[in-house]
Write an enzyme that holds these catalytic residues in place. Structure first.
Site, PDB file in Angstrom:
ATOM      1  N   GLU A 252       0.827  -1.219   0.000  1.00  0.00           N
ATOM      2  CA  GLU A 252       0.000   0.000   0.000  1.00  0.00           C
ATOM      3  C   GLU A 252       0.854   1.258   0.000  1.00  0.00           C
ATOM      4  O   GLU A 252       0.670   2.161   0.820  1.00  0.00           O
ATOM      5  CB  GLU A 252      -0.964  -0.007   1.184  1.00  0.00           C
ATOM      6  CG  GLU A 252      -2.030  -1.087   1.067  1.00  0.00           C
ATOM      7  CD  GLU A 252      -3.165  -0.959   2.081  1.00  0.00           C
ATOM      8  OE1 GLU A 252      -2.971  -0.314   3.121  1.00  0.00           O
ATOM      9  OE2 GLU A 252      -4.247  -1.515   1.824  1.00  0.00           O
TER      10      GLU A 252
ATOM     11  N   GLU B  77      -5.881  -8.308  -0.934  1.00  0.00           N
ATOM     12  CA  GLU B  77      -6.608  -8.038   0.308  1.00  0.00           C
ATOM     13  C   GLU B  77      -8.035  -7.626  -0.032  1.00  0.00           C
ATOM     14  O   GLU B  77      -8.251  -6.840  -0.950  1.00  0.00           O
ATOM     15  CB  GLU B  77      -5.986  -6.874   1.113  1.00  0.00           C
ATOM     16  CG  GLU B  77      -4.659  -7.172   1.734  1.00  0.00           C
ATOM     17  CD  GLU B  77      -4.130  -6.010   2.580  1.00  0.00           C
ATOM     18  OE1 GLU B  77      -4.932  -5.230   3.117  1.00  0.00           O
ATOM     19  OE2 GLU B  77      -2.899  -5.897   2.685  1.00  0.00           O
TER      20      GLU B  77
HETATM   21  P1  P53 Z   1      -7.199  -2.513   9.346  1.00  0.00           P
HETATM   22  C1  P53 Z   1      -6.394   1.868   5.424  1.00  0.00           C
HETATM   23  C2  P53 Z   1      -7.248   1.731   4.332  1.00  0.00           C
HETATM   24  C3  P53 Z   1      -7.228   0.567   3.599  1.00  0.00           C
HETATM   25  C4  P53 Z   1      -6.354  -0.461   3.935  1.00  0.00           C
HETATM   26  O1  P53 Z   1      -6.944  -2.546   7.781  1.00  0.00           O
HETATM   27  C5  P53 Z   1      -5.503  -0.318   5.000  1.00  0.00           C
HETATM   28  C6  P53 Z   1      -5.510   0.842   5.744  1.00  0.00           C
HETATM   29  C7  P53 Z   1      -4.608   1.019   6.913  1.00  0.00           C
HETATM   30  O2  P53 Z   1      -5.303   0.701   8.083  1.00  0.00           O
HETATM   31  O3  P53 Z   1      -4.573  -1.243   5.340  1.00  0.00           O
HETATM   32  C8  P53 Z   1      -4.561  -2.536   4.793  1.00  0.00           C
HETATM   33  O4  P53 Z   1      -6.290  -3.502   9.950  1.00  0.00           O
HETATM   34  C9  P53 Z   1      -3.232  -3.137   5.167  1.00  0.00           C
HETATM   35  C10 P53 Z   1      -3.336  -4.206   6.215  1.00  0.00           C
HETATM   36  C11 P53 Z   1      -4.504  -3.914   7.128  1.00  0.00           C
HETATM   37  C12 P53 Z   1      -5.775  -4.028   6.302  1.00  0.00           C
HETATM   38  O5  P53 Z   1      -5.738  -3.149   5.197  1.00  0.00           O
HETATM   39  O6  P53 Z   1      -6.883  -1.113   9.753  1.00  0.00           O
HETATM   40  O7  P53 Z   1      -2.488  -3.588   4.075  1.00  0.00           O
HETATM   41  O8  P53 Z   1      -2.103  -4.279   6.887  1.00  0.00           O
HETATM   42  O9  P53 Z   1      -4.579  -4.718   8.250  1.00  0.00           O
HETATM   43  C13 P53 Z   1      -7.036  -3.747   7.075  1.00  0.00           C
HETATM   44  O10 P53 Z   1      -8.634  -2.882   9.530  1.00  0.00           O
END
Ligand code: P53
Length: 478
Positions: A178, A376
């Site tokens: 990211e 993801e």
């Molecule tokens: P969490 C922000 C927006 C979209 C994805 O996020 C993001 C974030 C940062 O928080 O992060 C990604 O755990 C990232 C992972 C993360 C996952 O999305 O905040 O690549 O490390 O855990 C989900 O709910």
């Protein structure tokens, strides 16, 4: 072209990142990373970033779910679901504890040998991110993180060691997770997790962000070249947080605003894919008087190190409006972002938009014409454990089902070239954004709460059996 089901070799799996599940933060010679100085937050607030470890504060990543010691059991559960691949990251600080050493830490390298062997034993293909919010903390305090050009070499050395060591075990790689989160430079979270940057009073935040991003893009391009030289079969991708930006109305200025915000957030992809900066961003730097250290050698490296595929995360979409007086269509999240009345939100305010995934797959294909990989996607939610230990997470099944339907349409009706799908947090882990354990994504429940209490016991949620069927039927039974 395939017009029935999904490709036979479609990579179904799950995704995690080292710092969010391994724990064992001081085991095996591991150094401290940026994730180790972040406390727990809440649905409405990011985590605190502390200067070093402050006694009395709780740092959820230190133990996480102790995957470091449980990985054999956990991978066995992934195999039971039928995973074809497993996306994780290599904790940089296990390999180079401080980040600037010349020689890697053998014990760290050995851990990932064992981990990848365990995956391969079940024919699970590892998919590996090199830098996933895990920069050595020493590189922050001694070098200022990616403000500093020296970080290019440190990253490249780390990448080369990993490529060389795992050349016969890992085929799919990504460089920086990211990388574009930091486009949001007004807050402190993304600059720190992406680039190890703490802003000081008086810093030109925007200029520093573009500089750090440039060094990372060069580091990525150099790593891609080295990786391909070590093993020409490597598939090395970038990794972009893809939140499509919709215009609030069909008013032409709203349309243009959405386009400009897309440019601001996704120019990183242009550099990774085309090996050069697009004109719009160069014009933007001129207008804003942003001065960057970009050498002609850097530009050569960018050209030579373009990626093989685009890995991306997709959770939600956003909407912007053009406000009067914003003559240059500059983006200010606080004033320009508006809600979307047509979609629902998660308990953390993330807007749920399955069709947005099809839109995104098409937009990426139209714009870049490269294979894509959804690395993801998922639904962070509170789970309730019933008295018999079961977790009825039909809301998670619903979210994933709707997204998979749209993904299939993009492949079957639109002809998108998609390599695979790895839902985020296939086992419950520490949230990156808030540090909570109770923002859960997993098919596998882990008994641990936001304060760190719990037995760490693993159990199957209802979504576990559901996802197993999805994989077994190659996406036919949803
Ligand atoms: P969490 C922000 C927006 C979209 C994805 O996020 C993001 C974030 C940062 O928080 O992060 C990604 O755990 C990232 C992972 C993360 C996952 O999305 O905040 O690549 O490390 O855990 C989900 O709910």
């Amino acid at each position: 072209m395939n017009n029935k089901g999904l490709p036979k070799d479609f990579l179904w799996g799950g995704a995690v990142a080292a710092h969010q599940l391994e724990g064992a933060w001081q085991v095996g010679g591991k150094g401290m990373s940026v994730a180790d100085v972040m406390t727990v937050g809440s649905p409405k607030s990011y985590r605190k970033i502390t200067e070093g470890i402050i006694p009395g504060e709780y740092y959820p990543n230190h133990e996480a779910i102790d995957f470091y010691h449980y990985y054999k059991d956990d991978i066995k559960l992934f195999a039971e679901m039928g995973f074809k691949c497993f996306r994780t990251s290599i904790a940089w600080t296990r390999i180079f504890p401080k980040g600037d050493e010349l020689e890697p830490n053998e014990e760290g390298l050995k851990f990932y040998d064992d981990l990848f062997d365990e995956c391969l034993k079940y024919n699970i293909e590892p998919v590996v991110t090199l830098s996933h919010f895990e920069l050595p903390y020493y590189l922050v305090t001694e070098y200022g993180g990616f403000r500093n050009r020296k970080l290019i070499d440190f990253f490249v050395r780390f990448a080369e060691v990993c490529f060389d060591r795992y050349k016969n075990k890992v085929k799919y790689w990504m460089t920086f997770n990211e990388i574009n989160n930091q486009a949001n430079f007004d807050e402190d979270f993304a600059p720190f997790t992406n680039s190890g940057i703490y802003y000081k009073e008086g810093d030109n935040r925007e200029e520093i962000m573009y500089q750090a991003a440039h060094y990372e893009l060069v580091a990525s391009a150099k790593a891609v070249q080295i990786g391909h030289a070590i093993n020409p079969d490597f598939q090395i991708g970038c990794m972009i947080a893809l939140v499509p930006i919709y215009p609030e109305t069909c008013k032409p200025s709203d349309i243009l605003m959405a386009q400009k915000v897309m440019e601001r957030k996704y120019f990183f992809t242009d550099v990774h894919v085309h090996g050069k900066y697009p004109n719009y961003i160069k014009k933007y730097w001129q207008r804003k008087n942003i001065k960057l250290d970009i050498t002609s050698q850097d530009l050569e490296e960018l050209k030579k190190g373009t990626v093989d595929y685009i890995g991306f995360s997709y959770y939600m979409s956003n909407v912007v409006r053009h406000n009067q007086g914003n003559d240059h269509y500059d983006y200010n999240e606080k004033t320009d972002l508006v809600g979307n009345q047509y979609v629902k939100k998660s308990d953390w305010g993330w807007q749920i938009d399955p069709e947005g995934l099809r839109y995104t797959l098409n937009w990426l294909t139209d714009t870049y014409q490269l294979p894509l990989f959804i690395v993801e996607n998922g639904f962070g939610a509170y789970d309730k454990v019933e008295s018999d230990g079961s977790v009825h997470d039909n809301y998670r099944i619903e979210y994933l089902r709707e997204h998979i339907k749209q993904m299939k349409l993009a492949i079957i009706e639109d002809g998108v070239d998609l390599m695979g799908y790895t839902p985020w947090g296939c086992i419950d882990l520490v949230s990156a954004g808030t540090g909570e354990m109770e923002k859960r994504y997993g098919f596998i429940y882990v008994d641990k709460d936001n304060k760190g209490n719990g037995t760490l016991k693993r159990s199957r949620k209802d979504s576990f059996a559901w996802y197993k069927k999805v994989i077994e039927s190659n996406g036919e039974i949803l």
